[in-house]
Enzyme design. Structure first.
Site, PDB file in Angstrom:
ATOM      1  N   HIS A 112      -4.742   3.211  13.036  1.00  0.00           N
ATOM      2  CA  HIS A 112      -4.723   1.697  13.177  1.00  0.00           C
ATOM      3  C   HIS A 112      -5.379   1.161  14.399  1.00  0.00           C
ATOM      4  O   HIS A 112      -5.557   1.861  15.142  1.00  0.00           O
ATOM      5  CB  HIS A 112      -3.244   1.189  12.791  1.00  0.00           C
ATOM      6  CG  HIS A 112      -2.579   1.486  11.505  1.00  0.00           C
ATOM      7  ND1 HIS A 112      -3.230   1.088  10.540  1.00  0.00           N
ATOM      8  CD2 HIS A 112      -1.217   1.693  11.333  1.00  0.00           C
ATOM      9  CE1 HIS A 112      -2.263   1.184   9.481  1.00  0.00           C
ATOM     10  NE2 HIS A 112      -1.241   1.819   9.930  1.00  0.00           N
ATOM     11  N   CYS A 159      -7.453   0.782  11.574  1.00  0.00           N
ATOM     12  CA  CYS A 159      -6.992  -0.243  10.776  1.00  0.00           C
ATOM     13  C   CYS A 159      -6.006  -1.239  11.544  1.00  0.00           C
ATOM     14  O   CYS A 159      -5.657  -0.844  12.558  1.00  0.00           O
ATOM     15  CB  CYS A 159      -6.099   0.203   9.638  1.00  0.00           C
ATOM     16  SG  CYS A 159      -4.725   1.357  10.456  1.00  0.00           S
TER      17      CYS A 159
END
Length: 494
Positions: free
Chosen positions: A332, A375
């Site tokens: 992420h 992400c």
């Protein structure tokens, strides 16, 4: 070197897929019954010699075929190159525009497209298992379901499957003119054009509704780099300044070990949703870069400080006897940063600068590649087949050091997608095109251009929204980066 020795050497550099491509392109030049009996490229070359299309005095069909199947590195054996053939085939050629158009379609078909095409076409069941699009095209052509003047069946299918492929057919119909065979009066020796990918500016894409089951990946915007002029003739080379790249300016790739490939693969986070499917990306990257000659090291579930420690440890290593360095990060992220599993941030520019010439002297002047699938990880809905990662606005930044390439999965502010079983669109396209294009002698920027194309043609519809994705490479490479062709087939790594 006599012609037969030349043909033998070329055959030794061609694989089974190349042979099947050659057979398809030669349909119409060689009777189908003879093509079906052939077992190697040498059989095909021998038949072209018998029919008079190939001889020591008239060899044009040979570089034409190699050019069309993407074996551009073999063109050097024929005293020509991709740029020269691209120009020559505008006016002359043995292979018809019809056959070339069909072959181009087959090269652009994804696995998802192929499944849809097989479902939509009325073809025998034997063509519905373990078949590629070339096999299907051969069947349609032989049974006269399609012809130069009748492409209605393909047009109907592509209206449903791919508007981009439909445009290729329309372009063919609008501009088709028969290509007359002609051999050049002398071997053309032109330098291949340099490749350039510029960073694209960001555009905002709005989607409405809370039921978008995808992961929107983070990307930082980078400064636009100038593109150089194409090199088209030897006279042009003399006119270029010293800073312009020519065909001979390629990063050395002659060490026994290509270099380290570090893969950071984060799936489970303290405060963010699980990145289901990322293990497919990590495994694919590991196998591909091992095949390319890298020493691959995979680190799973790393906190922010652990990521920094890993980068510092590879900064301290001696890279003298290695050609380059690759770092793949699957996690992420947020603006200008990636996240560790503890949701703490690591700035992307810090990671890249760790390997600058002043910080890692044994990598000075060597290419450093960073592929980042990152992400946002906030406000994500329940994951089904496809998930959406969120990103926030970014500022313009690019590493100041030379010899760096950063491959991001999407342009700033836009969506990037991850299939929870198959992995991300970007990493899967990257690996697939490395496998396909490295053996053809393509440089990394040409490969990333194809990755851009493949990912941009994908789409996902949810709640009335058509979701698309556009990757973004940015680089300060000074020369072409061409990975040496592996001595073994990729399938050996499965």
């Amino acid at each position: 070197m006599d012609l037969n020795q030349l043909l033998y050497d070329i055959d030794n550099n061609l694989g089974q897929e190349d042979f099947e491509s050659l057979k398809f392109l030669c349909m119409g030049l060689i009777p189908n019954k003879k093509l079906e009996k052939m077992r190697s490229s040498l059989d095909l070359f021998e038949e072209l010699q018998k029919s008079g299309e190939l001889s020591e005095d008239n060899m044009f069909i040979l570089p034409e075929l190699l050019y069309l199947i993407g074996q551009h590195n073999l063109l050097k054996k024929l005293n020509t190159n991709k740029s020269a053939m691209n120009e020559a085939l505008i006016k002359e050629g043995y292979i018809s525009m019809y056959r070339r158009m069909l072959f181009e379609l087959s090269e652009s078909i994804t696995k998802e497209d192929l499944r849809s095409i097989i479902f939509l076409l009325d073809i025998p069941s034997k063509f519905k298992e373990n078949k590629n699009f070339l096999d299907i095209l051969c069947y349609l052509d032989k049974t006269e379901v399609i012809s130069e003047d009748n492409l209605e069946v393909l047009e109907k299918v592509f209206r449903n499957v791919s508007q981009d492929l439909l445009r290729k057919i329309n372009q063919y119909k609008e501009s088709k003119e028969p290509l007359m065979p002609s051999a050049p009066t002398e071997n053309t020796q032109l330098s291949e054009p340099q490749f350039s990918i510029q960073a694209v500016s960001s555009t905002d894409m709005e989607f409405h509704g809370d039921d978008l089951d995808s992961i929107r990946e983070h990307i930082e915007e980078v400064q636009e780099l100038p593109s150089g002029k194409d090199v088209e003739t030897e006279n042009d080379i003399a006119a270029l300044s010293l800073q312009d790249r020519t065909e001979s300016e390629v990063y050395p790739m002659n060490q026994k070990c290509r270099g380290y490939c570090v893969i950071i693969n984060n799936s489970d986070f303290l405060k963010s949703d699980t990145r289901t499917g990322t293990e497919k990306d990590a495994e694919y990257l590991k196998r591909v870069f091992s095949w390319l000659g890298f020493e691959v090291v995979v680190y799973n579930e790393q906190k922010a400080q652990q990521i920094r420690d890993i980068m510092n440890s590879f900064q301290m290593k001696d890279h003298t006897e290695r050609d380059c360095f690759v770092c793949c990060i699957l996690t992420h992220g947020q603006s200008q940063a990636i996240l560790g599993t503890d949701n703490e941030v690591v700035k992307i520019n810090v990671i890249v600068s760790t390997f600058s010439p002043q910080n890692c002297k044994t990598l000075a002047g060597k290419p450093k590649l960073f592929f980042i699938q990152a992400c946002q990880g906030k406000n994500i809905q329940g994951a089904h087949l496809i998930e959406e990662d969120a990103a926030v606005s970014t500022t313009k930044t690019i590493p100041n050091a030379a010899d760096v390439l950063i491959g991001m999965s999407t342009v700033d502010g836009c969506f990037s997608y991850r299939h929870i079983e198959m992995g991300t669109w970007y990493i899967q396209a990257l690996c697939s095109n490395l496998i396909k294009m490295v053996p053809k002698g393509e440089d990394i920027l040409s490969i990333l251009t194809k990755v851009n194309r493949d990912v941009s043609e994908k789409e996902y519809s949810k709640s009335g929204n058509l979701l698309k994705q556009m990757p973004q490479p940015a680089y300060t490479l000074r020369m072409k980066l061409v990975f040496p062709i592996p001595t073994s087939d990729f399938k050996e790594y499965f």
